[in-house]
Design a protein around this motif. Sequence first.
Motif, PDB file in Angstrom:
ATOM      1  N   ARG A  94      24.773  46.358  56.902  1.00 48.44           N
ATOM      2  CA  ARG A  94      24.194  46.633  55.587  1.00 48.44           C
ATOM      3  C   ARG A  94      22.719  46.224  55.529  1.00 48.44           C
ATOM      4  O   ARG A  94      22.228  45.495  56.386  1.00 48.44           O
ATOM      5  CB  ARG A  94      24.977  45.877  54.500  1.00 48.44           C
ATOM      6  CG  ARG A  94      26.425  46.325  54.381  1.00 48.44           C
ATOM      7  CD  ARG A  94      27.130  45.572  53.272  1.00 48.44           C
ATOM      8  NE  ARG A  94      28.518  46.009  53.120  1.00 48.44           N
ATOM      9  CZ  ARG A  94      29.363  45.517  52.220  1.00 48.44           C
ATOM     10  NH1 ARG A  94      28.956  44.567  51.380  1.00 48.44           N
ATOM     11  NH2 ARG A  94      30.604  45.972  52.157  1.00 48.44           N
ATOM     12  N   PHE A  95      22.074  46.696  54.499  1.00 48.15           N
ATOM     13  CA  PHE A  95      20.653  46.421  54.302  1.00 48.15           C
ATOM     14  C   PHE A  95      20.403  44.926  54.223  1.00 48.15           C
ATOM     15  O   PHE A  95      21.036  44.214  53.436  1.00 48.15           O
ATOM     16  CB  PHE A  95      20.164  47.099  53.022  1.00 48.15           C
ATOM     17  CG  PHE A  95      18.681  46.979  52.783  1.00 48.15           C
ATOM     18  CD1 PHE A  95      17.782  47.755  53.495  1.00 48.15           C
ATOM     19  CD2 PHE A  95      18.190  46.080  51.852  1.00 48.15           C
ATOM     20  CE1 PHE A  95      16.420  47.653  53.273  1.00 48.15           C
ATOM     21  CE2 PHE A  95      16.830  45.973  51.612  1.00 48.15           C
ATOM     22  CZ  PHE A  95      15.939  46.762  52.333  1.00 48.15           C
ATOM     23  N   ASN A  96      19.465  44.434  55.035  1.00 45.13           N
ATOM     24  CA  ASN A  96      19.137  43.008  55.092  1.00 45.13           C
ATOM     25  C   ASN A  96      18.047  42.705  54.060  1.00 45.13           C
ATOM     26  O   ASN A  96      16.866  42.696  54.375  1.00 45.13           O
ATOM     27  CB  ASN A  96      18.674  42.638  56.497  1.00 45.13           C
ATOM     28  CG  ASN A  96      18.582  41.142  56.714  1.00 45.13           C
ATOM     29  OD1 ASN A  96      18.428  40.380  55.768  1.00 45.13           O
ATOM     30  ND2 ASN A  96      18.664  40.723  57.968  1.00 45.13           N
ATOM     31  N   LEU A  97      18.472  42.434  52.829  1.00 45.82           N
ATOM     32  CA  LEU A  97      17.533  42.230  51.730  1.00 45.82           C
ATOM     33  C   LEU A  97      16.661  40.990  51.944  1.00 45.82           C
ATOM     34  O   LEU A  97      15.459  41.007  51.664  1.00 45.82           O
ATOM     35  CB  LEU A  97      18.288  42.111  50.407  1.00 45.82           C
ATOM     36  CG  LEU A  97      17.418  41.914  49.151  1.00 45.82           C
ATOM     37  CD1 LEU A  97      16.466  43.091  48.970  1.00 45.82           C
ATOM     38  CD2 LEU A  97      18.294  41.716  47.913  1.00 45.82           C
ATOM     39  N   GLU A  98      17.270  39.933  52.458  1.00 51.44           N
ATOM     40  CA  GLU A  98      16.512  38.697  52.685  1.00 51.44           C
ATOM     41  C   GLU A  98      15.372  38.928  53.676  1.00 51.44           C
ATOM     42  O   GLU A  98      14.239  38.500  53.449  1.00 51.44           O
ATOM     43  CB  GLU A  98      17.440  37.599  53.208  1.00 51.44           C
ATOM     44  CG  GLU A  98      16.708  36.287  53.476  1.00 51.44           C
ATOM     45  CD  GLU A  98      17.627  35.216  54.064  1.00 51.44           C
ATOM     46  OE1 GLU A  98      17.118  34.125  54.389  1.00 51.44           O
ATOM     47  OE2 GLU A  98      18.843  35.477  54.203  1.00 51.44           O
ATOM     48  N   LEU A  99      15.668  39.625  54.767  1.00 49.83           N
ATOM     49  CA  LEU A  99      14.638  39.924  55.768  1.00 49.83           C
ATOM     50  C   LEU A  99      13.567  40.822  55.178  1.00 49.83           C
ATOM     51  O   LEU A  99      12.372  40.624  55.448  1.00 49.83           O
ATOM     52  CB  LEU A  99      15.274  40.595  56.986  1.00 49.83           C
ATOM     53  CG  LEU A  99      14.310  41.018  58.104  1.00 49.83           C
ATOM     54  CD1 LEU A  99      13.630  39.795  58.702  1.00 49.83           C
ATOM     55  CD2 LEU A  99      15.047  41.807  59.172  1.00 49.83           C
ATOM     56  N   PHE A 100      13.976  41.812  54.386  1.00 48.76           N
ATOM     57  CA  PHE A 100      13.023  42.729  53.768  1.00 48.76           C
ATOM     58  C   PHE A 100      12.026  41.966  52.902  1.00 48.76           C
ATOM     59  O   PHE A 100      10.807  42.186  52.995  1.00 48.76           O
ATOM     60  CB  PHE A 100      13.768  43.755  52.919  1.00 48.76           C
ATOM     61  CG  PHE A 100      12.866  44.687  52.157  1.00 48.76           C
ATOM     62  CD1 PHE A 100      12.236  45.747  52.799  1.00 48.76           C
ATOM     63  CD2 PHE A 100      12.630  44.496  50.801  1.00 48.76           C
ATOM     64  CE1 PHE A 100      11.394  46.609  52.098  1.00 48.76           C
ATOM     65  CE2 PHE A 100      11.795  45.344  50.091  1.00 48.76           C
ATOM     66  CZ  PHE A 100      11.180  46.405  50.745  1.00 48.76           C
ATOM     67  N   ILE A 101      12.528  41.050  52.084  1.00 48.45           N
ATOM     68  CA  ILE A 101      11.649  40.263  51.202  1.00 48.45           C
ATOM     69  C   ILE A 101      10.713  39.383  52.020  1.00 48.45           C
ATOM     70  O   ILE A 101       9.522  39.276  51.729  1.00 48.45           O
ATOM     71  CB  ILE A 101      12.487  39.408  50.228  1.00 48.45           C
ATOM     72  CG1 ILE A 101      13.260  40.314  49.268  1.00 48.45           C
ATOM     73  CG2 ILE A 101      11.594  38.442  49.448  1.00 48.45           C
ATOM     74  CD1 ILE A 101      14.229  39.586  48.366  1.00 48.45           C
ATOM     75  N   LYS A 102      11.239  38.766  53.074  1.00 47.44           N
ATOM     76  CA  LYS A 102      10.408  37.909  53.929  1.00 47.44           C
ATOM     77  C   LYS A 102       9.313  38.703  54.619  1.00 47.44           C
ATOM     78  O   LYS A 102       8.168  38.246  54.725  1.00 47.44           O
ATOM     79  CB  LYS A 102      11.279  37.211  54.974  1.00 47.44           C
ATOM     80  CG  LYS A 102      12.153  36.099  54.428  1.00 47.44           C
ATOM     81  CD  LYS A 102      12.955  35.445  55.543  1.00 47.44           C
ATOM     82  CE  LYS A 102      13.788  34.284  55.025  1.00 47.44           C
ATOM     83  NZ  LYS A 102      14.586  33.660  56.114  1.00 47.44           N
ATOM     84  N   ASP A 103       9.643  39.895  55.090  1.00 50.56           N
ATOM     85  CA  ASP A 103       8.660  40.717  55.785  1.00 50.56           C
ATOM     86  C   ASP A 103       7.574  41.215  54.840  1.00 50.56           C
ATOM     87  O   ASP A 103       6.380  41.153  55.153  1.00 50.56           O
ATOM     88  CB  ASP A 103       9.343  41.910  56.462  1.00 50.56           C
ATOM     89  CG  ASP A 103      10.082  41.522  57.732  1.00 50.56           C
ATOM     90  OD1 ASP A 103       9.730  40.492  58.333  1.00 50.56           O
ATOM     91  OD2 ASP A 103      11.011  42.252  58.123  1.00 50.56           O
ATOM     92  N   VAL A 104       7.974  41.720  53.691  1.00 45.85           N
ATOM     93  CA  VAL A 104       7.012  42.273  52.735  1.00 45.85           C
ATOM     94  C   VAL A 104       6.055  41.198  52.224  1.00 45.85           C
ATOM     95  O   VAL A 104       4.858  41.452  52.056  1.00 45.85           O
ATOM     96  CB  VAL A 104       7.745  42.936  51.548  1.00 45.85           C
ATOM     97  CG1 VAL A 104       6.761  43.290  50.433  1.00 45.85           C
ATOM     98  CG2 VAL A 104       8.470  44.191  52.009  1.00 45.85           C
TER      99      VAL A 104
END
Length: 339
Positions: A105-115
Amino acid sequence: MAKQWLKYKTEIYGLCAIWIILFHISRRVGAPGNIPVITPIIVQGNAAVDVFMLISGICSYLSFQNKSWQEFYKRRVFRVVIPYIIISTPFWIWKSLIENPINGRFNLELFIKDVTSFSLWKNGTTTTWFVFAICLFYVLVPFLDRIIKKGKKALIGLLAVVLICNILGIYFVPIYYHSCLVWGRLPIFILGYYIGNRLDKKEPSGITQKNKWITIICLTVAFASIVILQVGEIDYGFSDNRGIIYLIYEFLAIPLAVILAELSRLFHKIKVFEILVKSVGKVSLEIYMIHVFMIRLIAFYDGFDILGYFSYPLIFVVAYVLSFVASKIIGGCNKFFGI
């Protein structure tokens, strides 16, 4: 000297962007053969980033003096932050959904950290480190402005503190490795900001009796460091003893900026050069981000094994086209907000 850098700023940005693209691709497929002069230049493409930082420091000073601080930051948001969000978001979504999902599933935590760049400071994700670095340096501009205006002694003191902190980070702060590319480039941005201050005061921009000491020192240590790097075959990085050398090596940006400005002047009347290099310079930030993302995507799908040296023209052409598409979208957003 520095006035030439401003006159051909767009061309210098373009040459640096092309140089960086060639450098990044060479780290995946190798430099194209053993071409005298050309191959050694390509593999030292990280120096182009230092030239970027030097010119950005100069332009930041001049812009900060001619605009209110609100206008200064407003323009940086729409020139750097908005393009970053528009161009990087699709890549971060792909990374969180395809490359590093959680249980499929979509890794929301990683997405927020990257952005938000948190993954850079904590985990050393350097995909878009340059964008975060220049944003951080812009935040520091009011502080730098107050220090630089105090004179050369303040400049020397500030550079000494920054260099010492970098050296301490190399040896005593393990997390420094994650953001070393950022902090290691701060000295050259500071020096660029100081040069902008000299230009604004209408002081001679060439090598005069008054400023020759700083030029001589920078040239000496820069060329000494590049000799050490070449003879010792040291790989690029700030993370260990190499970091001391690279903290000095970055001042090579000064003679490099002179060389690139002179090349721009000499080839200015050649239409192919003018069209290609200047057009790349106008979208240097966009093409930088797009080509980095393309390299990550191609590497993930093992594309470099298939493409080989064809990666060079493919990545450049596609990134070049997409950068102008992105520029049109960004321009539309700026126009909508009245920028």
